[in-house]
Scaffold this active site. Sequence first.
Site, PDB file in Angstrom:
ATOM      1  N   HIS A   1     -77.272 -16.235 -34.964  1.00  0.00           N
ATOM      2  CA  HIS A   1     -76.248 -15.210 -35.241  1.00  0.00           C
ATOM      3  C   HIS A   1     -74.893 -15.804 -34.899  1.00  0.00           C
ATOM      4  CE1 HIS A   1     -74.084 -11.414 -35.219  1.00  0.00           C
ATOM      5  NE2 HIS A   1     -75.168 -10.794 -35.667  1.00  0.00           N
TER       6      HIS A   1
ATOM      7  N   HIS B   1     -81.210 -16.027 -32.912  1.00  0.00           N
ATOM      8  CA  HIS B   1     -81.243 -14.574 -33.048  1.00  0.00           C
ATOM      9  C   HIS B   1     -82.524 -14.066 -33.709  1.00  0.00           C
ATOM     10  CE1 HIS B   1     -79.617 -10.562 -33.653  1.00  0.00           C
ATOM     11  NE2 HIS B   1     -79.793 -10.645 -34.965  1.00  0.00           N
TER      12      HIS B   1
ATOM     13  N   ARG C   1     -74.860 -15.206 -43.037  1.00  0.00           N
ATOM     14  CA  ARG C   1     -74.879 -15.579 -41.624  1.00  0.00           C
ATOM     15  C   ARG C   1     -74.891 -17.088 -41.377  1.00  0.00           C
ATOM     16  NH1 ARG C   1     -78.743 -11.467 -38.451  1.00  0.00           N
ATOM     17  NH2 ARG C   1     -77.126  -9.927 -38.788  1.00  0.00           N
TER      18      ARG C   1
ATOM     19  N   GLU D   1     -72.550  -4.863 -43.811  1.00  0.00           N
ATOM     20  CA  GLU D   1     -72.625  -6.097 -43.023  1.00  0.00           C
ATOM     21  C   GLU D   1     -72.559  -7.261 -44.002  1.00  0.00           C
ATOM     22  OE1 GLU D   1     -74.967  -5.070 -38.942  1.00  0.00           O
ATOM     23  OE2 GLU D   1     -76.219  -5.217 -40.698  1.00  0.00           O
TER      24      GLU D   1
ATOM     25  N   ARG E   1     -82.066 -14.651 -43.422  1.00  0.00           N
ATOM     26  CA  ARG E   1     -82.243 -13.194 -43.516  1.00  0.00           C
ATOM     27  C   ARG E   1     -80.903 -12.485 -43.720  1.00  0.00           C
ATOM     28  NH1 ARG E   1     -82.183  -8.874 -39.555  1.00  0.00           N
ATOM     29  NH2 ARG E   1     -81.602 -10.470 -38.053  1.00  0.00           N
TER      30      ARG E   1
HETATM   31  P1  FAD Z   1     -90.259  -6.858 -31.249  1.00  0.00           P
HETATM   32  O1  FAD Z   1     -89.378  -5.700 -31.333  1.00  0.00           O
HETATM   33  O2  FAD Z   1     -89.715  -8.094 -30.679  1.00  0.00           O
HETATM   34  O3  FAD Z   1     -91.534  -6.433 -30.398  1.00  0.00           O
HETATM   35  C1  FAD Z   1     -92.498  -7.366 -30.000  1.00  0.00           C
HETATM   36  C2  FAD Z   1     -93.439  -6.724 -29.006  1.00  0.00           C
HETATM   37  O4  FAD Z   1     -94.554  -7.564 -28.773  1.00  0.00           O
HETATM   38  C3  FAD Z   1     -92.822  -6.469 -27.646  1.00  0.00           C
HETATM   39  O5  FAD Z   1     -93.229  -5.201 -27.199  1.00  0.00           O
HETATM   40  C4  FAD Z   1     -93.441  -7.552 -26.767  1.00  0.00           C
HETATM   41  O6  FAD Z   1     -93.510  -7.185 -25.417  1.00  0.00           O
HETATM   42  C5  FAD Z   1     -94.815  -7.663 -27.385  1.00  0.00           C
HETATM   43  N1  FAD Z   1     -95.497  -8.949 -27.169  1.00  0.00           N
HETATM   44  C6  FAD Z   1     -95.031 -10.202 -27.421  1.00  0.00           C
HETATM   45  N2  FAD Z   1     -95.964 -11.111 -27.096  1.00  0.00           N
HETATM   46  C7  FAD Z   1     -97.040 -10.424 -26.632  1.00  0.00           C
HETATM   47  C8  FAD Z   1     -98.312 -10.814 -26.122  1.00  0.00           C
HETATM   48  N3  FAD Z   1     -98.698 -12.099 -25.994  1.00  0.00           N
HETATM   49  N4  FAD Z   1     -99.169  -9.852 -25.742  1.00  0.00           N
HETATM   50  C9  FAD Z   1     -98.816  -8.535 -25.814  1.00  0.00           C
HETATM   51  N5  FAD Z   1     -97.615  -8.116 -26.270  1.00  0.00           N
HETATM   52  C10 FAD Z   1     -96.747  -9.062 -26.678  1.00  0.00           C
HETATM   53  N6  FAD Z   1     -82.523  -6.371 -37.075  1.00  0.00           N
HETATM   54  C11 FAD Z   1     -82.063  -5.461 -37.944  1.00  0.00           C
HETATM   55  O7  FAD Z   1     -82.662  -5.243 -39.002  1.00  0.00           O
HETATM   56  N7  FAD Z   1     -80.926  -4.765 -37.661  1.00  0.00           N
HETATM   57  C12 FAD Z   1     -80.212  -4.957 -36.523  1.00  0.00           C
HETATM   58  O8  FAD Z   1     -79.207  -4.300 -36.293  1.00  0.00           O
HETATM   59  C13 FAD Z   1     -80.667  -5.926 -35.610  1.00  0.00           C
HETATM   60  N8  FAD Z   1     -79.979  -6.191 -34.472  1.00  0.00           N
HETATM   61  C14 FAD Z   1     -80.518  -7.038 -33.556  1.00  0.00           C
HETATM   62  C15 FAD Z   1     -79.868  -7.210 -32.334  1.00  0.00           C
HETATM   63  C16 FAD Z   1     -80.428  -7.998 -31.354  1.00  0.00           C
HETATM   64  C17 FAD Z   1     -79.721  -8.187 -30.050  1.00  0.00           C
HETATM   65  C18 FAD Z   1     -81.671  -8.642 -31.600  1.00  0.00           C
HETATM   66  C19 FAD Z   1     -82.308  -9.499 -30.546  1.00  0.00           C
HETATM   67  C20 FAD Z   1     -82.302  -8.505 -32.821  1.00  0.00           C
HETATM   68  C21 FAD Z   1     -81.747  -7.704 -33.805  1.00  0.00           C
HETATM   69  N9  FAD Z   1     -82.372  -7.511 -35.029  1.00  0.00           N
HETATM   70  C22 FAD Z   1     -81.868  -6.608 -35.916  1.00  0.00           C
HETATM   71  C23 FAD Z   1     -83.673  -8.099 -35.303  1.00  0.00           C
HETATM   72  C24 FAD Z   1     -84.749  -7.038 -35.048  1.00  0.00           C
HETATM   73  O9  FAD Z   1     -84.395  -6.277 -33.925  1.00  0.00           O
HETATM   74  C25 FAD Z   1     -86.106  -7.644 -34.815  1.00  0.00           C
HETATM   75  O10 FAD Z   1     -86.391  -8.595 -35.789  1.00  0.00           O
HETATM   76  C26 FAD Z   1     -87.178  -6.577 -34.877  1.00  0.00           C
HETATM   77  O11 FAD Z   1     -86.832  -5.521 -34.021  1.00  0.00           O
HETATM   78  C27 FAD Z   1     -88.514  -7.146 -34.518  1.00  0.00           C
HETATM   79  O12 FAD Z   1     -89.407  -6.083 -34.317  1.00  0.00           O
HETATM   80  P2  FAD Z   1     -90.927  -6.382 -34.028  1.00  0.00           P
HETATM   81  O13 FAD Z   1     -91.569  -5.059 -33.819  1.00  0.00           O
HETATM   82  O14 FAD Z   1     -91.478  -7.297 -35.029  1.00  0.00           O
HETATM   83  O15 FAD Z   1     -90.905  -7.213 -32.655  1.00  0.00           O
HETATM   84  C1  SIN Z   2     -76.086  -7.245 -35.972  1.00  0.00           C
HETATM   85  O1  SIN Z   2     -75.898  -6.075 -35.630  1.00  0.00           O
HETATM   86  O2  SIN Z   2     -75.201  -8.071 -36.204  1.00  0.00           O
HETATM   87  C2  SIN Z   2     -77.483  -7.694 -36.101  1.00  0.00           C
HETATM   88  C3  SIN Z   2     -77.991  -7.233 -37.380  1.00  0.00           C
HETATM   89  C4  SIN Z   2     -79.221  -7.992 -37.716  1.00  0.00           C
HETATM   90  O3  SIN Z   2     -79.609  -8.924 -37.012  1.00  0.00           O
HETATM   91  O4  SIN Z   2     -79.811  -7.647 -38.738  1.00  0.00           O
END
Ligand code: FAD
Ligand code: SIN
Length: 538
Positions: free
Chosen positions: A237, A345, A284, A120, A380
């Site tokens: 993004h 994003h 990015r 990427e 990032r």
């Molecule tokens: P999240 O996965 O967002 O989980 C947060 C959790 O907290 C959820 O369950 C939510 O319901 C809960 N929550 C929130 N507020 C509260 C509250 N007040 N009380 C109780 N629960 C709450 N990153 C990569 O490294 N590679 C990728 O390919 C990639 N692709 C992506 C594609 C998309 C479409 C998106 C949106 C993001 C992508 N990212 C990618 C970024 C990455 O997915 C996220 O940064 C990462 O998954 C965040 O994980 P997390 O566990 O910190 O939070």
């Molecule tokens: C993507 O698949 O382009 C998202 C990857 C990322 O947010 O790290």
Amino acid sequence: MKYSKYSTIIIGSGIAGLYAALKIEQQVDLPDGLLLITKSKLGESNSRYAQGGMVGVMKENKADSTASHISDTIKAGAGLSEFNTVKYISEHSDEVIKDLLKFGVEFDRDENNNLCFTKEAAHSVRRILHSGGDATGKMIEKALCRKVQENENIEVYEQTDAVELLVSGNECKGVLVYNDETQEYETIYSSAVILATGGIGQLYKYTTNPVGATGDGLAIAYNAGAVMQDMEFVQFHPTALAIDCGENRFLISEAVRGEGAKLCDSDGVEFMAKYDERKELAPRDIVTRAIFNEMKKNNTDNVYLNAACIDSKKLAKRFPNISQKCLENGIDIAHDFIPVAPAAHYYMGGVKTNLKGETSVSGLYAIGEVASTGLHGGNRLASNSLLECVVCAYSVAEYLKSIELKTPKQIDENIKSVIDKYTDEEIILDELDIPMMKKKLQEIMWNKVGIFRDEHSLLSAVDDLEHLKTEFPRSYKCTSREEYEFRNMLITSELIINSALMRKESRGAHYRTDYPQSNEDCVHSIITKGYKVPDYVK
Ligand code: FAD
Ligand code: SIN
């Protein structure tokens, strides 16, 4: 009000929260048990939608090394990545990924059963693991959710929102939660509260993030007095599908560009070479600004991604979900241009933590997107987020293993006064039009605190926000999840705007048209409750 106590509480069921629950259950002495709460159903999160993959600096990948990954991450981070953090996370990548495999996560493999690596933007080698082609997040979540559900020692509360952290002095002693279905509150005591609540995409009109990404963890940590870092850094993004379908925009993964797709205008004229010699695979922030410039120059709402140059069989195998989603919208990606535009994003800012996940408030930890560890700096590097979630979940478990978790026994006066705000406070029960207010906020943030900002737009956003606050007569207690989310969105937006005003330079994803250069001094920005807003903001 119901009271309960646990040795550890994890808030959030994305990849950070789920993996932390499994590691803590495996290793930590938990006399009062372990609770995972989530405002959604288990597993609904940003994590579930991750496409491109997860950085894996694997020992078997001879083309790669931690030195190379550290160097790429630091270059993308625009001066704000912390070397020790980057090194720690990179060096633990091999170990945590092998652990994920043990938990049943399956990454894509070639015909010889070797792990497949993709590339990427701004990565110098192929080092990104993926699963289900372009469904990496969903596949990891599925495996971890299954393990959590099978584990009798992990109690799960779904549909439960953390609304306030219970802090006395500078010590976090638990959390007040609200169940949107029963409309009941519960006070939960614990000596270790781990925020894993994810990001903020829903603050913006256009975002790849699902509805729950409303910055809740940031707002409640700030209210609890935690130090917040680099709050102005929002990553946009470059390539979301420029078709509105509900509350967010579907992502067209950077991995599609990694496999060779080109950005172009409606006539097929490529433009990235004008902006950066790395073209489509520049960092990015650079690709996003280039696309935004092209859209402005041509007065259009999108540019195009041409993936037709990639072998059609490979496209279908590598990107089954993207192919399908586009087809549902009348686009055959093997032949047609894909309309794309930038969208909010990822959030580089967050609750400042060290490598053990500790915040500035004792007993409060933060991991995943809600935290600011110093890995991502001002921008990032793709696919570093999932890696950070897993390594930081691993390290908070390691730390909790080394300390004694003594659940607080009594409710002291400070905490009682917090709880009273939610039990005693009378609130006006007027129906508030939250969807309309949310829309207004998202417009403000997109138009005035977006990819390009300047003092004029930011000060205007301050005024607009003040006005919006007068339409929302809630300070603490609200009457629904929708209201709590909006309360948190207002708090987090204000922190982003004020931090953006205070950083008078351009760096990484924070681009000020009135200060287009970077300062020589490269420093993190810090905000805590009671911070002094500069006079020009008032
Ligand atoms: P999240 O996965 O967002 O989980 C947060 C959790 O907290 C959820 O369950 C939510 O319901 C809960 N929550 C929130 N507020 C509260 C509250 N007040 N009380 C109780 N629960 C709450 N990153 C990569 O490294 N590679 C990728 O390919 C990639 N692709 C992506 C594609 C998309 C479409 C998106 C949106 C993001 C992508 N990212 C990618 C970024 C990455 O997915 C996220 O940064 C990462 O998954 C965040 O994980 P997390 O566990 O910190 O939070
Ligand atoms: C993507 O698949 O382009 C998202 C990857 C990322 O947010 O790290």
